[in-house]
Design a protein around this motif. Structure first.
Motif, PDB file in Angstrom:
ATOM      1  N   THR A 156       8.736  18.093  -5.468  1.00 58.53           N
ATOM      2  CA  THR A 156       8.442  16.810  -4.952  1.00 58.53           C
ATOM      3  C   THR A 156       7.495  16.190  -6.133  1.00 58.53           C
ATOM      4  OG1 THR A 156       8.932  17.132  -2.768  1.00 58.53           O
ATOM      5  CG2 THR A 156       7.618  15.063  -3.300  1.00 58.53           C
ATOM      6  N   LEU A 157       7.755  15.259  -6.783  1.00 59.25           N
ATOM      7  CA  LEU A 157       6.870  14.546  -7.534  1.00 59.25           C
ATOM      8  C   LEU A 157       6.873  13.031  -7.422  1.00 59.25           C
ATOM      9  CD1 LEU A 157       8.369  16.268 -10.977  1.00 59.25           C
ATOM     10  CD2 LEU A 157       6.335  17.035  -9.641  1.00 59.25           C
ATOM     11  N   GLN A 158       5.678  12.570  -7.312  1.00 56.88           N
ATOM     12  CA  GLN A 158       5.579  11.107  -7.178  1.00 56.88           C
ATOM     13  C   GLN A 158       4.124  10.638  -7.607  1.00 56.88           C
ATOM     14  OE1 GLN A 158       6.039  10.417  -2.833  1.00 56.88           O
ATOM     15  NE2 GLN A 158       3.896   9.017  -2.912  1.00 56.88           N
ATOM     16  N   SER A 159       4.519   9.264  -8.191  1.00 51.59           N
ATOM     17  CA  SER A 159       3.188   8.626  -8.503  1.00 51.59           C
ATOM     18  C   SER A 159       2.255   8.158  -7.594  1.00 51.59           C
ATOM     19  CB  SER A 159       3.741   7.592  -9.457  1.00 51.59           C
ATOM     20  OG  SER A 159       4.500   6.673  -8.928  1.00 51.59           O
ATOM     21  N   GLY A 160       1.170   7.828  -7.836  1.00 54.75           N
ATOM     22  CA  GLY A 160       0.065   7.398  -6.827  1.00 54.75           C
ATOM     23  C   GLY A 160       0.214   6.257  -6.299  1.00 54.75           C
ATOM     24  N   THR A 208       0.906  -1.225  -0.126  1.00 59.11           N
ATOM     25  CA  THR A 208      -0.007   0.014  -0.109  1.00 59.11           C
ATOM     26  C   THR A 208       0.958   1.115   0.141  1.00 59.11           C
ATOM     27  OG1 THR A 208      -0.123  -0.292   2.454  1.00 59.11           O
ATOM     28  CG2 THR A 208      -2.061  -0.979   1.029  1.00 59.11           C
ATOM     29  N   PHE A 209       2.133   1.129   0.423  1.00 56.43           N
ATOM     30  CA  PHE A 209       3.046   2.375   0.576  1.00 56.43           C
ATOM     31  C   PHE A 209       4.056   2.429  -0.836  1.00 56.43           C
ATOM     32  CE2 PHE A 209       4.592  -0.895   2.932  1.00 56.43           C
ATOM     33  CZ  PHE A 209       6.154  -1.303   2.340  1.00 56.43           C
ATOM     34  N   ASP A 210       3.590   1.461  -1.738  1.00 52.52           N
ATOM     35  CA  ASP A 210       4.474   1.474  -2.812  1.00 52.52           C
ATOM     36  C   ASP A 210       4.377   2.534  -3.851  1.00 52.52           C
ATOM     37  OD1 ASP A 210       6.143   0.485  -4.910  1.00 52.52           O
ATOM     38  OD2 ASP A 210       4.406  -0.348  -6.016  1.00 52.52           O
ATOM     39  N   ALA A 211       5.466   3.380  -4.070  1.00 52.18           N
ATOM     40  CA  ALA A 211       5.533   4.610  -4.847  1.00 52.18           C
ATOM     41  C   ALA A 211       6.439   4.102  -6.050  1.00 52.18           C
ATOM     42  CB  ALA A 211       5.915   5.923  -4.052  1.00 52.18           C
ATOM     43  N   ARG A 212       5.984   4.003  -7.219  1.00 47.84           N
ATOM     44  CA  ARG A 212       6.643   3.369  -8.222  1.00 47.84           C
ATOM     45  C   ARG A 212       7.839   4.454  -8.818  1.00 47.84           C
ATOM     46  NH1 ARG A 212       5.433  -1.600 -10.280  1.00 47.84           N
ATOM     47  NH2 ARG A 212       4.238  -2.697  -8.731  1.00 47.84           N
ATOM     48  N   LEU A 213       7.303   5.830  -8.587  1.00 50.60           N
ATOM     49  CA  LEU A 213       8.185   6.947  -9.404  1.00 50.60           C
ATOM     50  C   LEU A 213       8.187   8.136  -8.077  1.00 50.60           C
ATOM     51  CD1 LEU A 213       6.802   7.118 -12.951  1.00 50.60           C
ATOM     52  CD2 LEU A 213       8.956   5.826 -12.011  1.00 50.60           C
ATOM     53  N   GLY A 248      -1.455  11.025  -8.136  1.00 46.75           N
ATOM     54  CA  GLY A 248       0.027  11.221  -7.772  1.00 46.75           C
ATOM     55  C   GLY A 248       0.018  12.377  -6.762  1.00 46.75           C
ATOM     56  N   LEU A 249       1.589  12.932  -6.798  1.00 43.22           N
ATOM     57  CA  LEU A 249       1.548  14.176  -5.978  1.00 43.22           C
ATOM     58  C   LEU A 249       2.538  15.045  -6.727  1.00 43.22           C
ATOM     59  CD1 LEU A 249       2.244  14.380  -2.146  1.00 43.22           C
ATOM     60  CD2 LEU A 249       3.944  15.245  -3.802  1.00 43.22           C
ATOM     61  N   GLN A 250       2.193  16.411  -6.571  1.00 46.64           N
ATOM     62  CA  GLN A 250       2.981  17.393  -7.022  1.00 46.64           C
ATOM     63  C   GLN A 250       3.187  18.617  -6.191  1.00 46.64           C
ATOM     64  OE1 GLN A 250       1.863  18.715 -11.143  1.00 46.64           O
ATOM     65  NE2 GLN A 250       1.103  16.536 -11.437  1.00 46.64           N
ATOM     66  N   ASN A 251       4.453  18.728  -5.740  1.00 44.41           N
ATOM     67  CA  ASN A 251       4.524  19.729  -4.546  1.00 44.41           C
ATOM     68  C   ASN A 251       5.569  20.629  -4.890  1.00 44.41           C
ATOM     69  OD1 ASN A 251       3.149  20.967  -1.795  1.00 44.41           O
ATOM     70  ND2 ASN A 251       5.178  20.559  -1.450  1.00 44.41           N
ATOM     71  N   PHE A 252       5.561  21.867  -4.620  1.00 42.27           N
ATOM     72  CA  PHE A 252       6.705  23.045  -4.777  1.00 42.27           C
ATOM     73  C   PHE A 252       6.703  23.782  -3.787  1.00 42.27           C
ATOM     74  CE2 PHE A 252       8.611  26.930  -6.472  1.00 42.27           C
ATOM     75  CZ  PHE A 252       9.786  26.434  -6.662  1.00 42.27           C
ATOM     76  N   ASP A 253       7.902  23.793  -2.756  1.00 41.35           N
ATOM     77  CA  ASP A 253       8.007  24.699  -1.517  1.00 41.35           C
ATOM     78  C   ASP A 253       9.079  25.668  -2.137  1.00 41.35           C
ATOM     79  OD1 ASP A 253       6.046  23.043  -0.265  1.00 41.35           O
ATOM     80  OD2 ASP A 253       8.124  21.867   0.547  1.00 41.35           O
ATOM     81  N   LEU A 254       8.647  27.202  -1.440  1.00 46.96           N
ATOM     82  CA  LEU A 254       9.756  28.130  -2.050  1.00 46.96           C
ATOM     83  C   LEU A 254      10.001  29.116  -0.857  1.00 46.96           C
ATOM     84  CD1 LEU A 254      10.713  30.018  -4.105  1.00 46.96           C
ATOM     85  CD2 LEU A 254       8.626  31.112  -4.284  1.00 46.96           C
ATOM     86  N   GLY A 255      11.163  29.376  -0.727  1.00 48.43           N
ATOM     87  CA  GLY A 255      11.709  29.967   0.284  1.00 48.43           C
ATOM     88  C   GLY A 255      12.539  31.380  -0.218  1.00 48.43           C
ATOM     89  N   LEU A 256      12.573  32.466   0.656  1.00 45.45           N
ATOM     90  CA  LEU A 256      13.293  33.597   0.457  1.00 45.45           C
ATOM     91  C   LEU A 256      14.143  34.115   1.631  1.00 45.45           C
ATOM     92  CD1 LEU A 256      14.089  35.650  -1.915  1.00 45.45           C
ATOM     93  CD2 LEU A 256      11.952  36.910  -1.407  1.00 45.45           C
ATOM     94  N   PHE A 257      15.163  33.991   1.651  1.00 51.13           N
ATOM     95  CA  PHE A 257      15.873  34.460   2.961  1.00 51.13           C
ATOM     96  C   PHE A 257      16.743  35.770   2.719  1.00 51.13           C
ATOM     97  CE2 PHE A 257      16.082  29.683   3.350  1.00 51.13           C
ATOM     98  CZ  PHE A 257      14.940  29.582   3.673  1.00 51.13           C
ATOM     99  N   LYS A 258      16.929  36.440   3.746  1.00 55.06           N
ATOM    100  CA  LYS A 258      17.642  37.795   3.770  1.00 55.06           C
ATOM    101  C   LYS A 258      18.439  37.563   4.967  1.00 55.06           C
ATOM    102  CE  LYS A 258      18.709  42.050   2.792  1.00 55.06           C
ATOM    103  NZ  LYS A 258      20.260  42.178   3.681  1.00 55.06           N
ATOM    104  N   ASN A 259      19.795  37.875   4.750  1.00 58.94           N
ATOM    105  CA  ASN A 259      21.033  37.748   5.982  1.00 58.94           C
ATOM    106  C   ASN A 259      21.313  38.710   6.440  1.00 58.94           C
ATOM    107  OD1 ASN A 259      21.078  34.570   5.972  1.00 58.94           O
ATOM    108  ND2 ASN A 259      21.659  34.727   3.648  1.00 58.94           N
ATOM    109  N   TYR A 260      21.516  39.105   7.443  1.00 59.42           N
ATOM    110  CA  TYR A 260      22.247  40.502   8.186  1.00 59.42           C
ATOM    111  C   TYR A 260      23.374  40.122   8.963  1.00 59.42           C
ATOM    112  CZ  TYR A 260      17.845  42.607   6.644  1.00 59.42           C
ATOM    113  OH  TYR A 260      16.796  42.987   5.975  1.00 59.42           O
TER     114      TYR A 260
END
Length: 208
Positions: A71-75, A26-31, A140-152
């Motif tokens: 993150t890209l994953q088949s069903g 049941t947890f098999d993700a081929r791709l 399936g699953l398609q997810n995109f996380d985005l970050g923007l950082f400012k260093n001082y």
């Protein structure tokens, strides 16, 4: 992979016929693909652009970096069951396959051909269904996380990082597996998502 819960579809239908339980886990993700990138924006002192900028401009334009995780994953496979006790055993039951369960254009209202399954035992009486274990695959699953950082940089040892992060930045709907109970009125329909909607958070991090 034999579990203990009928809802997950992993408990054996017929404990005397384990060959009928042969199938993908049941947890098999081929791709599955996960990629990440960190990019320092080329602005400010020591960078390609504005390298000789005054301090106030470097404080505004310098020290930025962008990150991304895709993150890209088949069903995952799921089991078609029935809450109707067609075997008269009080245990887990799978229905009978009477057609092709696959659809060329599945939707959340009908992810698979529900007419391909039947709760009626051919010839009457009681019997285990002939549907195999985990014979269908969910979205399936398609997810995109985005970050923007400012260093001082405050001193040689201490610094502050401002963080703005967007999880599921594209607000893409990743659907869960459909209702797999052939005895349910929502059989074959998807009613939930596997990931949350876009989530934005801000933070301040002390670096030392």
């Amino acid at each position: 992979d034999l579990g203990t819960t009928a809802s997950s579809g992993t408990s054996p239908q017929d404990p005397r016929n384990f060959r009928a339980e042969w199938g993908p886990a049941t947890f098999d993700a081929r791709l599955r693909y996960v990629g990440s990138v960190v990019y320092e924006l080329p602005f400010g002192k020591g960078r390609r652009w504005l390298r000789s900028s005054p301090g106030w401009l470097d404080a505004v334009a310098g020290g930025w970096e962008a990150t991304g995780i895709v993150t890209l994953q088949s069903g995952s496979p799921f089991n078609v069951t029935t809450s109707k006790d067609i075997s008269n055993t009080g245990g887990a039951n799978r229905p009978f396959v009477v057609g092709n369960p696959n659809l060329s254009n599945p939707s959340i209202l009908e992810w698979f051909n529900t007419a391909a399954f039947s709760n009626v035992v051919p010839g009457g009486g009681y019997s285990y269904g002939n549907a195999g274990r985990d014979i269908l695959v969910g979205p399936g699953l398609q997810n995109f996380d985005l970050g923007l950082f400012k260093n001082y940089r405050l001193t040689e040892r201490f610094g502050i990082q401002f963080r703005a992060e967007a999880f599921n930045a594209l607000n893409h709907a990743n659907f869960s597996n459909p209702t797999a109970d052939a005895n349910s009125s929502s059989f074959g329909q998807i009613s939930s998502t596997s990931t949350s909607n876009r989530d934005v958070q801000f933070g301040l991090k002390v670096l030392f």
